[in-house]
Design an enzyme around this catalytic site. Sequence first.
Site, PDB file in Angstrom:
ATOM      1  N   TYR A   1       0.822  -1.206   0.000  1.00  0.00           N
ATOM      2  CA  TYR A   1       0.000   0.000   0.000  1.00  0.00           C
ATOM      3  C   TYR A   1       0.862   1.265   0.000  1.00  0.00           C
ATOM      4  O   TYR A   1       0.451   2.304  -0.498  1.00  0.00           O
ATOM      5  CB  TYR A   1      -0.888   0.052   1.248  1.00  0.00           C
ATOM      6  CG  TYR A   1      -2.218  -0.639   1.113  1.00  0.00           C
ATOM      7  CD1 TYR A   1      -2.294  -2.008   0.895  1.00  0.00           C
ATOM      8  CD2 TYR A   1      -3.404   0.071   1.225  1.00  0.00           C
ATOM      9  CE1 TYR A   1      -3.513  -2.649   0.795  1.00  0.00           C
ATOM     10  CE2 TYR A   1      -4.631  -0.559   1.124  1.00  0.00           C
ATOM     11  CZ  TYR A   1      -4.678  -1.918   0.903  1.00  0.00           C
ATOM     12  OH  TYR A   1      -5.887  -2.534   0.803  1.00  0.00           O
TER      13      TYR A   1
ATOM     14  N   LYS B   1       2.985 -15.311   2.751  1.00  0.00           N
ATOM     15  CA  LYS B   1       3.171 -16.071   1.513  1.00  0.00           C
ATOM     16  C   LYS B   1       4.674 -16.361   1.414  1.00  0.00           C
ATOM     17  O   LYS B   1       5.362 -15.945   0.469  1.00  0.00           O
ATOM     18  CB  LYS B   1       2.638 -15.252   0.321  1.00  0.00           C
ATOM     19  CG  LYS B   1       2.648 -15.980  -1.005  1.00  0.00           C
ATOM     20  CD  LYS B   1       1.552 -17.045  -1.140  1.00  0.00           C
ATOM     21  CE  LYS B   1       1.694 -17.774  -2.482  1.00  0.00           C
ATOM     22  NZ  LYS B   1       0.766 -18.921  -2.601  1.00  0.00           N
TER      23      LYS B   1
ATOM     24  N   ASP C   1      -3.110 -18.203   0.850  1.00  0.00           N
ATOM     25  CA  ASP C   1      -4.108 -18.909   0.035  1.00  0.00           C
ATOM     26  C   ASP C   1      -4.788 -19.992   0.870  1.00  0.00           C
ATOM     27  O   ASP C   1      -6.006 -20.170   0.834  1.00  0.00           O
ATOM     28  CB  ASP C   1      -3.493 -19.471  -1.260  1.00  0.00           C
ATOM     29  CG  ASP C   1      -2.170 -20.196  -1.057  1.00  0.00           C
ATOM     30  OD1 ASP C   1      -1.631 -20.180   0.072  1.00  0.00           O
ATOM     31  OD2 ASP C   1      -1.669 -20.792  -2.029  1.00  0.00           O
TER      32      ASP C   1
ATOM     33  N   ASP D   1      -6.478  -6.911   4.238  1.00  0.00           N
ATOM     34  CA  ASP D   1      -7.587  -6.256   3.546  1.00  0.00           C
ATOM     35  C   ASP D   1      -8.485  -7.310   2.910  1.00  0.00           C
ATOM     36  O   ASP D   1      -9.704  -7.300   3.072  1.00  0.00           O
ATOM     37  CB  ASP D   1      -7.036  -5.301   2.479  1.00  0.00           C
ATOM     38  CG  ASP D   1      -8.156  -4.615   1.712  1.00  0.00           C
ATOM     39  OD1 ASP D   1      -9.110  -4.148   2.358  1.00  0.00           O
ATOM     40  OD2 ASP D   1      -8.078  -4.564   0.466  1.00  0.00           O
TER      41      ASP D   1
ATOM     42  N   ASP E   1     -12.531  -8.906   4.238  1.00  0.00           N
ATOM     43  CA  ASP E   1     -13.767  -8.882   3.444  1.00  0.00           C
ATOM     44  C   ASP E   1     -14.335 -10.297   3.385  1.00  0.00           C
ATOM     45  O   ASP E   1     -15.537 -10.511   3.508  1.00  0.00           O
ATOM     46  CB  ASP E   1     -13.515  -8.380   2.008  1.00  0.00           C
ATOM     47  CG  ASP E   1     -13.835  -6.897   1.842  1.00  0.00           C
ATOM     48  OD1 ASP E   1     -13.573  -6.134   2.791  1.00  0.00           O
ATOM     49  OD2 ASP E   1     -14.344  -6.509   0.766  1.00  0.00           O
TER      50      ASP E   1
HETATM   51  C1  IPM Z   1     -10.427  -0.929   3.921  1.00  0.00           C
HETATM   52  C2  IPM Z   1     -10.599  -0.336   2.557  1.00  0.00           C
HETATM   53  C3  IPM Z   1      -9.385   0.545   2.247  1.00  0.00           C
HETATM   54  C4  IPM Z   1      -8.155  -0.325   2.291  1.00  0.00           C
HETATM   55  C5  IPM Z   1      -9.465   1.337   0.932  1.00  0.00           C
HETATM   56  C6  IPM Z   1     -10.728   2.160   0.844  1.00  0.00           C
HETATM   57  C7  IPM Z   1      -8.251   2.186   0.721  1.00  0.00           C
HETATM   58  O1  IPM Z   1     -10.773  -1.324   1.603  1.00  0.00           O
HETATM   59  O2  IPM Z   1     -10.328  -0.169   4.908  1.00  0.00           O
HETATM   60  O3  IPM Z   1     -10.413  -2.158   4.037  1.00  0.00           O
HETATM   61  O4  IPM Z   1      -7.849  -1.012   1.312  1.00  0.00           O
HETATM   62  O5  IPM Z   1      -7.487  -0.341   3.320  1.00  0.00           O
HETATM   63 MN    MN Z   2     -10.932  -3.317   2.420  1.00  0.00          MN
END
Ligand code: IPM
Ligand code: MN
Length: 353
Positions: free
Chosen positions: A141, A186, A219, A243, A247
């Site tokens: 990042y 990884k 993975d 990240d 999700d």
């Molecule tokens: C999160 C979001 C952010 C990230 C984006 C919006 C930059 O996806 O907080 O998970 O990738 O960190």
């Molecule tokens: Mn995110």
Amino acid sequence: MRAKIVVLPGDGIGPEVTEQAVRVLQAVAKKFGHQFETEEQLIGGAAIDATGSALPKQTETACKQADAVLLGAVGGPKWSAPEAKVRPEQGLLAIRKSLGLFANLRPVTLHPALMDASTIKPEVLKGTDIMVVRELTGGIYFGEKTRTETTASDLCSYSVNEIERVTRVAAQLARQRRKQLVSVDKANVLETSRLWRSTVEKLMKSEFPDIQVEHMLVDSAAMHLIRRPSSFDVMVTENMFGDILTDEASMLAGSLGLLPSASLGAGTLGLYEPIHGSAPDIAGKGLANPYATILSVAMLVRHSLKLETEAQAIESAVSSAISEGVRTADISAGGPVASTSEAGSAVVARLSQ
Ligand code: IPM
Ligand code: MN
């Protein structure tokens, strides 16, 4: 106590969910006799429109002077053209970096009434309670970026110090929980991951011999999260893997709209935000789920203000609202649908009882 909280509503559904979260914050202040002063500042697309910058100096300064920061979400199609020079997301990354918030805590807890909201079978989900600690200010990042007409690169780099400090946060959390840490990397491919693995290994041996450590390739971790989620306690991983995995993990809870997060650094100043994005498709319609942001307020009072009773009061108010059927569209499972403000009101009402 008195505390100053900067609120960064941001874009899309950000303003709607932070509005409800601030109502909850004020309800907690009233119930427990605190004075929480809130101050709104610009970030993301809203800040680009008003000032040309995704993180205006004024916002940065206000955040640095606050006790905590509450953020909604940033981003949207209006600012997403591939050739755009300034992007809303830059504001979020810059504030995380500027405040030194290297550890991002993303708890994944399941509400019993929502077992049916997940796409995963209830018997697989049973007992799931995970704390993911995502490194937040390093890795791909923040590495150098290059771009020509035909090539592009993003550098991923980590130092021992960056790995150690986030591992300590994760290990300390594990100590208060089931004393199990899974470190995700990884290491079969990436040099940064090999440094990650050996650093975690060494640190845990010397400072946390009481915690059981397992190293897992990312993975494989992605697969095991779905296959046997209840076997995980604390997970620690680098920025990008964290990240993606969170999700994925949010689907265990049933909706991205339920997961809060806390971004912490060396002191008590922290930034609290839902893990979901700005959801431009549903913005302004009263459809957004405010629970993730409200639960982020619980984390805010817990970690930055050290008010554990207040944190638990918010969490149980959300929990009872869900149990009693106050569900926004994302978790309604065909039942009655509550609007964003109805869900907020349900939490405020339960706190005021
Ligand atoms: C999160 C979001 C952010 C990230 C984006 C919006 C930059 O996806 O907080 O998970 O990738 O960190
Ligand atoms: Mn995110």
